[in-house]
Each structure stands twice: as structure tokens, then as C-alpha cells.
Design a protein around this motif. Structure first.
Motif, PDB file in Angstrom:
ATOM      1  N   SER A  52     -10.737   3.785   6.621  1.00  0.00           N
ATOM      2  CA  SER A  52     -12.048   4.525   6.199  1.00  0.00           C
ATOM      3  C   SER A  52     -13.073   4.352   7.254  1.00  0.00           C
ATOM      4  CB  SER A  52     -12.626   3.673   4.787  1.00  0.00           C
ATOM      5  OG  SER A  52     -11.729   3.767   3.778  1.00  0.00           O
ATOM      6  N   ALA A  53     -13.000   3.365   7.972  1.00  0.00           N
ATOM      7  CA  ALA A  53     -13.948   3.143   9.113  1.00  0.00           C
ATOM      8  C   ALA A  53     -13.768   4.397  10.119  1.00  0.00           C
ATOM      9  CB  ALA A  53     -14.112   1.826   9.650  1.00  0.00           C
ATOM     10  N   ARG A  54     -12.324   4.445  10.285  1.00  0.00           N
ATOM     11  CA  ARG A  54     -11.927   5.617  11.358  1.00  0.00           C
ATOM     12  C   ARG A  54     -12.146   6.934  10.912  1.00  0.00           C
ATOM     13  NH1 ARG A  54     -11.960   1.220  12.635  1.00  0.00           N
ATOM     14  NH2 ARG A  54     -10.910   0.102  14.100  1.00  0.00           N
ATOM     15  N   ILE A  55     -12.203   7.284   9.598  1.00  0.00           N
ATOM     16  CA  ILE A  55     -12.425   8.705   9.237  1.00  0.00           C
ATOM     17  C   ILE A  55     -13.913   8.758   9.393  1.00  0.00           C
ATOM     18  CG2 ILE A  55     -12.471  10.160   7.000  1.00  0.00           C
ATOM     19  CD1 ILE A  55      -9.842   8.647   6.161  1.00  0.00           C
ATOM     20  N   ILE A  56     -14.839   7.863   9.258  1.00  0.00           N
ATOM     21  CA  ILE A  56     -16.157   8.015   9.183  1.00  0.00           C
ATOM     22  C   ILE A  56     -16.755   8.331  10.651  1.00  0.00           C
ATOM     23  CG2 ILE A  56     -18.276   6.752   8.732  1.00  0.00           C
ATOM     24  CD1 ILE A  56     -17.179   5.595   6.379  1.00  0.00           C
ATOM     25  N   GLU A  57     -15.943   7.560  11.571  1.00  0.00           N
ATOM     26  CA  GLU A  57     -16.301   7.667  13.024  1.00  0.00           C
ATOM     27  C   GLU A  57     -15.959   8.960  13.426  1.00  0.00           C
ATOM     28  OE1 GLU A  57     -14.524   4.584  14.886  1.00  0.00           O
ATOM     29  OE2 GLU A  57     -15.358   2.923  13.929  1.00  0.00           O
ATOM     30  N   ALA A  58     -14.994   9.510  12.954  1.00  0.00           N
ATOM     31  CA  ALA A  58     -14.488  10.756  13.468  1.00  0.00           C
ATOM     32  C   ALA A  58     -15.402  11.924  13.123  1.00  0.00           C
ATOM     33  CB  ALA A  58     -13.007  11.209  12.850  1.00  0.00           C
TER      34      ALA A  58
ATOM     35  N   ALA B  68      -0.509   6.116  -7.772  1.00  0.00           N
ATOM     36  CA  ALA B  68      -1.687   6.055  -8.137  1.00  0.00           C
ATOM     37  C   ALA B  68      -2.033   5.562  -9.615  1.00  0.00           C
ATOM     38  CB  ALA B  68      -2.569   7.288  -7.842  1.00  0.00           C
ATOM     39  N   GLU B  69      -1.310   6.116 -10.595  1.00  0.00           N
ATOM     40  CA  GLU B  69      -1.328   5.958 -12.159  1.00  0.00           C
ATOM     41  C   GLU B  69      -1.210   4.314 -12.274  1.00  0.00           C
ATOM     42  OE1 GLU B  69       1.347   8.628 -13.891  1.00  0.00           O
ATOM     43  OE2 GLU B  69       0.301  10.260 -13.017  1.00  0.00           O
ATOM     44  N   GLY B  70      -0.487   3.819 -11.657  1.00  0.00           N
ATOM     45  CA  GLY B  70      -0.078   2.399 -11.812  1.00  0.00           C
ATOM     46  C   GLY B  70      -1.199   1.429 -10.902  1.00  0.00           C
ATOM     47  N   GLY B  71      -2.259   1.813 -10.392  1.00  0.00           N
ATOM     48  CA  GLY B  71      -3.311   1.340  -9.982  1.00  0.00           C
ATOM     49  C   GLY B  71      -3.030   0.685  -8.507  1.00  0.00           C
ATOM     50  N   ARG B  72      -1.846   1.207  -7.772  1.00  0.00           N
ATOM     51  CA  ARG B  72      -1.764   0.700  -6.464  1.00  0.00           C
ATOM     52  C   ARG B  72      -2.709   1.387  -5.600  1.00  0.00           C
ATOM     53  NH1 ARG B  72       4.714   0.811  -5.284  1.00  0.00           N
ATOM     54  NH2 ARG B  72       3.745   0.360  -3.209  1.00  0.00           N
ATOM     55  N   ARG B  73      -3.149   0.578  -4.318  1.00  0.00           N
ATOM     56  CA  ARG B  73      -3.861   1.098  -3.616  1.00  0.00           C
ATOM     57  C   ARG B  73      -3.208   1.946  -2.463  1.00  0.00           C
ATOM     58  NH1 ARG B  73      -6.786  -2.760  -0.598  1.00  0.00           N
ATOM     59  NH2 ARG B  73      -8.223  -0.959  -0.231  1.00  0.00           N
ATOM     60  N   SER B  74      -3.880   2.927  -1.785  1.00  0.00           N
ATOM     61  CA  SER B  74      -2.968   3.511  -0.767  1.00  0.00           C
ATOM     62  C   SER B  74      -3.984   3.261   0.521  1.00  0.00           C
ATOM     63  CB  SER B  74      -3.238   5.029  -0.952  1.00  0.00           C
ATOM     64  OG  SER B  74      -4.771   5.382  -0.772  1.00  0.00           O
ATOM     65  N   VAL B  75      -3.144   3.495   1.619  1.00  0.00           N
ATOM     66  CA  VAL B  75      -3.476   3.394   3.010  1.00  0.00           C
ATOM     67  C   VAL B  75      -5.053   3.879   3.273  1.00  0.00           C
ATOM     68  CG1 VAL B  75      -3.206   3.828   5.219  1.00  0.00           C
ATOM     69  CG2 VAL B  75      -1.189   2.955   3.729  1.00  0.00           C
ATOM     70  N   GLY B  76      -5.169   5.007   2.608  1.00  0.00           N
ATOM     71  CA  GLY B  76      -6.441   5.685   2.677  1.00  0.00           C
ATOM     72  C   GLY B  76      -7.677   4.801   2.293  1.00  0.00           C
ATOM     73  N   GLN B  77      -7.365   4.109   1.276  1.00  0.00           N
ATOM     74  CA  GLN B  77      -8.505   3.393   0.719  1.00  0.00           C
ATOM     75  C   GLN B  77      -8.755   1.878   1.367  1.00  0.00           C
ATOM     76  OE1 GLN B  77      -6.384   2.920  -2.820  1.00  0.00           O
ATOM     77  NE2 GLN B  77      -8.170   3.949  -3.930  1.00  0.00           N
ATOM     78  N   SER B  78      -7.948   1.869   2.529  1.00  0.00           N
ATOM     79  CA  SER B  78      -8.139   0.469   3.461  1.00  0.00           C
ATOM     80  C   SER B  78      -9.552   0.671   4.171  1.00  0.00           C
ATOM     81  CB  SER B  78      -6.997   0.357   4.257  1.00  0.00           C
ATOM     82  OG  SER B  78      -7.035   1.349   5.306  1.00  0.00           O
TER      83      SER B  78
ATOM     84  N   LEU C  69       0.928  -1.276  -0.074  1.00  0.00           N
ATOM     85  CA  LEU C  69       0.048  -0.038  -0.081  1.00  0.00           C
ATOM     86  C   LEU C  69       0.985   1.415  -0.035  1.00  0.00           C
ATOM     87  CD1 LEU C  69      -2.728  -0.920   2.622  1.00  0.00           C
ATOM     88  CD2 LEU C  69      -2.834  -0.864   0.194  1.00  0.00           C
ATOM     89  N   THR C  70       0.426   2.225  -0.827  1.00  0.00           N
ATOM     90  CA  THR C  70       1.245   3.576  -0.693  1.00  0.00           C
ATOM     91  C   THR C  70       0.655   4.321   0.489  1.00  0.00           C
ATOM     92  OG1 THR C  70      -0.268   4.650  -2.242  1.00  0.00           O
ATOM     93  CG2 THR C  70       1.417   3.280  -3.147  1.00  0.00           C
ATOM     94  N   LEU C  71       1.258   5.485   0.543  1.00  0.00           N
ATOM     95  CA  LEU C  71       0.568   6.571   1.541  1.00  0.00           C
ATOM     96  C   LEU C  71      -0.139   7.789   0.597  1.00  0.00           C
ATOM     97  CD1 LEU C  71       3.659   6.979   3.898  1.00  0.00           C
ATOM     98  CD2 LEU C  71       1.595   5.676   4.224  1.00  0.00           C
ATOM     99  N   GLY C  72      -0.751   7.329  -0.592  1.00  0.00           N
ATOM    100  CA  GLY C  72      -1.573   8.159  -1.196  1.00  0.00           C
ATOM    101  C   GLY C  72      -0.788   9.054  -2.299  1.00  0.00           C
ATOM    102  N   GLU C  73       0.510   8.809  -2.482  1.00  0.00           N
ATOM    103  CA  GLU C  73       1.157   9.527  -3.280  1.00  0.00           C
ATOM    104  C   GLU C  73       0.672   9.450  -4.934  1.00  0.00           C
ATOM    105  OE1 GLU C  73       4.504   7.741  -0.697  1.00  0.00           O
ATOM    106  OE2 GLU C  73       2.414   7.036  -1.393  1.00  0.00           O
TER     107      GLU C  73
END
Length: 90
Positions: A84-90, A70-80, A62-66
Motif C-alpha cells: 500500500s505504501a509503495r502504491i501511494i508513493e508511485a 476474498a469470500e473466506g476473509g483471507r487478506r491479499s498482498v494488495g492489502q499489506s 496472503l493471496t494475490l487478490g483472487e
């Protein structure tokens, strides 16, 4: 004495070799901490996140969102799902 492996050098530690060959999920199914399989201690979203962060192949981690990755199709930590659940809870 509770480190998961003795060395990360190839062929020096059978546990690390197993992890590299089979991945984090397989590793936590076999690994015990104080008598309990690690798999039983972690939620699925945490396992997903750690699998992505600890992938032995750097090109699959996973990347840190750089944007460069993203162009290579790699997922980032932010997409985990865990983050995502932690962001919604906050």
C-alpha cells in the motif's frame, strides 16, 4: 551455507520445524545473518508481508487478490501495508 534450513521435510531440520511451529516473526528474532538478527534488518511492513506470504499453513497465507479467496476473509498482498505504501508513493 546461508540458507535458512537444510530441508522442509518434517523432522529433518530443527530450524524449519521451529519456523513451522512458531512462525516467521519468531524465526527472524532468533535468526542471524552475518552476526545481525534478521529482525533488525527488516521494516515492520516487510515483516508483515513476508509473514503472510511464508505462513506454513496455506489456508492462512496472503493471496494475490483472487476473488475466490476474498469470500473466506483471507487478506491479499494488495492489502499489506508495505505494498500500500509503495502504491501511494508511485
Amino acid at each position: 551455507n546461508e540458507y535458512p534450513w537444510l530441508s522442509t521435510r518434517p523432522v529433518c531440520c530443527k530450524t524449519f520445524d521451529y519456523f513451522c511451529k512458531n512462525g516467521f516473526r519468531a524465526f527472524i528474532k532468533r535468526r542471524r545473518v552475518r552476526g545481525t538478527h534478521v529482525e533488525q534488518l527488516l521494516s515492520e511492513p516487510v515483516v508483515e508481508l513476508l509473514s503472510g506470504l511464508l505462513d506454513p499453513d496455506p489456508s492462512q497465507r496472503l493471496t494475490l487478490g483472487e476473488s475466490a479467496w476474498a469470500e473466506g476473509g483471507r487478506r491479499s498482498v494488495g492489502q499489506s501495508s508495505w505494498l500500500s505504501a509503495r502504491i501511494i508513493e508511485a
